[in-house]
Scaffold this motif. Structure first.
Motif, mmCIF file in Angstrom:
data_model
loop_
_atom_site.group_PDB
_atom_site.id
_atom_site.type_symbol
_atom_site.label_atom_id
_atom_site.label_comp_id
_atom_site.label_asym_id
_atom_site.label_seq_id
_atom_site.Cartn_x
_atom_site.Cartn_y
_atom_site.Cartn_z
ATOM 1 N N GLY A 1 0.829 -1.207 0.000
ATOM 2 C CA GLY A 1 0.000 0.000 0.000
ATOM 3 C C GLY A 1 0.864 1.257 0.000
ATOM 4 O O GLY A 1 2.083 1.203 -0.213
ATOM 5 N N PHE A 2 0.225 2.372 0.249
ATOM 6 C CA PHE A 2 0.907 3.673 0.169
ATOM 7 C C PHE A 2 2.048 3.794 1.193
ATOM 8 O O PHE A 2 3.233 3.847 0.827
ATOM 9 C CB PHE A 2 -0.153 4.769 0.353
ATOM 10 C CG PHE A 2 0.366 6.129 0.708
ATOM 11 C CD1 PHE A 2 1.430 6.705 0.015
ATOM 12 C CD2 PHE A 2 -0.237 6.868 1.736
ATOM 13 C CE1 PHE A 2 1.888 7.980 0.347
ATOM 14 C CE2 PHE A 2 0.219 8.132 2.064
ATOM 15 C CZ PHE A 2 1.286 8.687 1.377
ATOM 16 N N ILE A 3 1.718 3.808 2.470
ATOM 17 C CA ILE A 3 2.772 4.037 3.472
ATOM 18 C C ILE A 3 3.669 2.808 3.566
ATOM 19 O O ILE A 3 4.899 2.921 3.648
ATOM 20 C CB ILE A 3 2.169 4.380 4.856
ATOM 21 C CG1 ILE A 3 1.173 5.539 4.735
ATOM 22 C CG2 ILE A 3 3.288 4.759 5.838
ATOM 23 C CD1 ILE A 3 0.410 5.849 6.018
ATOM 24 N N ASP B 1 0.902 -9.079 2.128
ATOM 25 C CA ASP B 1 -0.149 -8.159 1.665
ATOM 26 C C ASP B 1 -1.152 -8.953 0.832
ATOM 27 O O ASP B 1 -0.778 -9.763 -0.004
ATOM 28 C CB ASP B 1 0.477 -7.026 0.834
ATOM 29 C CG ASP B 1 -0.467 -5.870 0.628
ATOM 30 O OD1 ASP B 1 -0.146 -4.752 1.062
ATOM 31 O OD2 ASP B 1 -1.548 -6.070 0.029
ATOM 32 N N THR C 1 -5.451 -6.043 -1.954
ATOM 33 C CA THR C 1 -6.820 -5.574 -2.170
ATOM 34 C C THR C 1 -6.732 -4.498 -3.252
ATOM 35 O O THR C 1 -5.658 -4.256 -3.811
ATOM 36 C CB THR C 1 -7.383 -4.934 -0.886
ATOM 37 O OG1 THR C 1 -6.624 -3.739 -0.611
ATOM 38 C CG2 THR C 1 -7.304 -5.884 0.298
ATOM 39 N N ASP D 1 -3.591 -12.999 3.478
ATOM 40 C CA ASP D 1 -4.499 -12.250 4.342
ATOM 41 C C ASP D 1 -4.002 -12.328 5.780
ATOM 42 O O ASP D 1 -3.699 -13.425 6.274
ATOM 43 C CB ASP D 1 -5.885 -12.909 4.213
ATOM 44 C CG ASP D 1 -6.995 -12.048 4.770
ATOM 45 O OD1 ASP D 1 -6.763 -11.323 5.759
ATOM 46 O OD2 ASP D 1 -8.107 -12.118 4.213
ATOM 47 N N ILE D 2 -3.960 -11.214 6.466
ATOM 48 C CA ILE D 2 -3.550 -11.250 7.879
ATOM 49 C C ILE D 2 -4.539 -12.051 8.729
ATOM 50 O O ILE D 2 -4.239 -12.429 9.847
ATOM 51 C CB ILE D 2 -3.370 -9.831 8.488
ATOM 52 C CG1 ILE D 2 -4.616 -8.971 8.245
ATOM 53 C CG2 ILE D 2 -2.124 -9.161 7.932
ATOM 54 C CD1 ILE D 2 -4.631 -7.672 9.035
ATOM 55 N N PHE E 1 0.908 -2.389 9.028
ATOM 56 C CA PHE E 1 0.213 -1.332 8.283
ATOM 57 C C PHE E 1 -1.095 -1.840 7.674
ATOM 58 O O PHE E 1 -1.966 -1.031 7.339
ATOM 59 C CB PHE E 1 1.064 -0.855 7.094
ATOM 60 C CG PHE E 1 2.317 -0.094 7.437
ATOM 61 C CD1 PHE E 1 2.258 1.258 7.747
ATOM 62 C CD2 PHE E 1 3.562 -0.714 7.418
ATOM 63 C CE1 PHE E 1 3.407 1.974 8.027
ATOM 64 C CE2 PHE E 1 4.720 -0.007 7.699
ATOM 65 C CZ PHE E 1 4.647 1.339 8.006
ATOM 66 N N SER F 1 -8.386 1.445 4.674
ATOM 67 C CA SER F 1 -7.901 2.740 5.163
ATOM 68 C C SER F 1 -8.739 3.951 4.752
ATOM 69 O O SER F 1 -8.398 5.064 5.130
ATOM 70 C CB SER F 1 -6.455 2.946 4.676
ATOM 71 O OG SER F 1 -6.440 3.134 3.274
ATOM 72 N N TYR G 1 -14.377 3.567 10.041
ATOM 73 C CA TYR G 1 -12.931 3.352 9.896
ATOM 74 C C TYR G 1 -12.209 3.651 11.210
ATOM 75 O O TYR G 1 -11.433 2.842 11.720
ATOM 76 C CB TYR G 1 -12.366 4.239 8.771
ATOM 77 C CG TYR G 1 -10.865 4.428 8.846
ATOM 78 C CD1 TYR G 1 -9.995 3.370 8.566
ATOM 79 C CD2 TYR G 1 -10.307 5.659 9.222
ATOM 80 C CE1 TYR G 1 -8.619 3.526 8.658
ATOM 81 C CE2 TYR G 1 -8.926 5.825 9.319
ATOM 82 C CZ TYR G 1 -8.084 4.758 9.030
ATOM 83 O OH TYR G 1 -6.726 4.917 9.133
ATOM 84 N N LYS H 1 -10.089 1.162 13.761
ATOM 85 C CA LYS H 1 -8.686 1.380 14.128
ATOM 86 C C LYS H 1 -8.541 1.531 15.644
ATOM 87 O O LYS H 1 -7.575 1.050 16.236
ATOM 88 C CB LYS H 1 -8.132 2.626 13.422
ATOM 89 C CG LYS H 1 -7.970 2.510 11.920
ATOM 90 C CD LYS H 1 -6.929 1.495 11.482
ATOM 91 C CE LYS H 1 -5.509 1.926 11.767
ATOM 92 N NZ LYS H 1 -4.524 0.965 11.179
ATOM 93 N N ASN I 1 -1.120 11.419 5.997
ATOM 94 C CA ASN I 1 0.098 11.327 5.196
ATOM 95 C C ASN I 1 -0.168 11.788 3.759
ATOM 96 O O ASN I 1 -1.285 11.652 3.264
ATOM 97 C CB ASN I 1 0.559 9.874 5.095
ATOM 98 C CG ASN I 1 1.261 9.352 6.333
ATOM 99 O OD1 ASN I 1 2.258 8.661 6.236
ATOM 100 N ND2 ASN I 1 0.751 9.667 7.510
#
Ligand code: NAD
Ligand code: TYD
Length: 344
Positions: free
Chosen positions: A10-12, A32, A35, A58-59, A80, A84, A149, A153, A179
């Motif tokens: 993903g991004f971060i 990862d 998705t 998948d986690i 991470f 999101s 969301y 979290k 971010n």
């Protein structure tokens, strides 16, 4: 050190994996699911790096997590992986609970059983809810999440706390602000506005555009997470913020001006339900205790970001067209069993 990074496509996560591979001697395993938000192209240049391995999974897949932890002798985890995007959580909260809450719980249990000696939970400032015009979030501000969301979290964040309190499992929690930077999926405000402006589309600003976010350059965030990974005190929470508050409308105008487009593209649309008015982080703790501070000032960071999206037009055009999902099939086979470095 053998580090498992979840959500590293993903991004971060991809910025963090790149930083570890470039700047540390660590071996990095990236778990990862790919998705819609995961994009292996982000790390394509490391596919043959012997210090890097990608595992698609998948986690929530307990057996897979257990196997990866054992096979790779994982010593530390930076978590991470998540759903999101706030707007998606308004449309369909369930996957947020499954991934962010259940996924974190399974990961915690398996990491504890495997004797992992450091677990960094990448949480968010959204767990604190919304500020009025004054004040900042500190680490002991009560949690009051407002979107599904943020609630998911906050649940994951508190599960991490409970694993420290109950089992003495060495969790460290980070809560960062918004971010921005390279590789951010173009559903989030800044890349959405850059891509939209370049295509001369209407730029949708929610409500009156007076909501405030505290923008943090992704590279600065990654350095903070890295410090917490190496030097954070187990059981502690560290706020990470850009010390850089901006109203959405001012930000969008700034981007449009940088791109030389007309401000007439800006279109006010119906507000997001439950839209938090303002986020602002007090990052004194990580600054004083771990010696971190943001290095990229906002104008320089925005210039870098605009430049990156101009130079990587194919990257976001392929995402917007949906074409990017075929990369994994092309590189690793459609069954998802093959991993980078030819391992399976
Ligand atoms: P992202 O949506 O760009 O990436 C999430 C990654 O997780 C994707 O690669 C996706 O494929 C992967 N993933 C999703 N479900 C998975 C599952 N079940 N198993 C394995 N992988 C899965 O997110 P991001 O913006 O990079 O955010 C990373 C983390 O930072 C998230 O935990 C997010 O809550 C947190 N965070 C982000 C911001 C921000 O501004 N982007 C701010 C505060 C906190
Ligand atoms: P976003 O990037 O979704 O991050 P978050 O909701 O996690 O803060 O949105 C940042 C801000 O921009 C938020 O106040 C909502 C607003 N926004 C818009 O005005 N228009 C948009 O199209 C999007 C995606 C966000």
């Amino acid at each position: 050190m053998n580090v498992l990074v979840t959500g590293g496509a993903g991004f971060i996560g991809s910025n963090f994996v790149r930083m570890l591979l470039e700047e540390s001697g660590d071996r990095v395993i990236n778990l990862d699911l790919l998705t819609y938000a995961g994009n292996l192209i982000n790390l394509a240049e490391y596919e043959d790096d012997p210090r890097y391995r990608f595992v698609r999974g998948d986690i929530r897949d307990r057996d897979l997590v257990r196997k990866v932890l054992a096979d790779e002798k994982i010593e530390a985890v930076v978590h991470f992986a998540a759903e999101s995007h706030v707007d998606r959580s308004v449309e369909g909260p369930e996957i947020f609970i499954l991934t962010n809450v259940l996924g974190t719980e399974i990961l915690l249990e398996e990491c504890r059983a495997a004797g992992v000696n450091r677990f960094v939970m990448v949480s968010t400032d959204e767990v604190y809810g919304s500020l009025g015009d004054e004040g900042h979030f500190v680490e002991n501000t009560p949690l009051a999440p407002n979107s599904p969301y943020a609630a998911s979290k906050a649940s994951a964040d508190l599960l991490c706390r409970s694993f420290f309190k109950t089992f003495d499992f060495p969790v460290v929690i980070t809560r960062c602000s918004n971010n921005y930077g390279p590789y951010q999926f173009p559903e989030k405000l800044i890349p959405l506005m850059i891509a939209g402006a370049l295509e001369d589309r209407p730029l949708p600003v929610y409500g009156d555009g007076r909501n405030v976010r505290d923008w943090l350059y992704v590279g600065d965030h990654c350095r903070a997470v890295d410090l917490v990974l190496r030097r954070g005190v187990p059981g502690e929470v560290y706020n990470i913020g850009g010390c850089n508050e901006m109203r959405n409308l001012d930000l969008v105008e700034m981007l449009v001006d940088k791109l030389g487009k007309s401000r007439d593209l800006i279109t006010f649309v119906k507000d997001r339900p439950g839209h938090d008015l303002r986020y602002a982080i007090d990052a004194t703790k990580i600054i004083e205790e771990l010696g971190w501070k943001p290095q990229v000032d906002f104008q320089a960071g925005l210039d870098l970001t605009v430049e990156w999206y101009l130079e990587h037009r194919t990257w976001w055009e392929e995402i917007r067209s949906g074409e990017y999902t075929s990369y994994y099939e092309k590189m690793y086979g459609a069954d998802g069993r093959h991993t980078a470095n030819g391992k399976s």
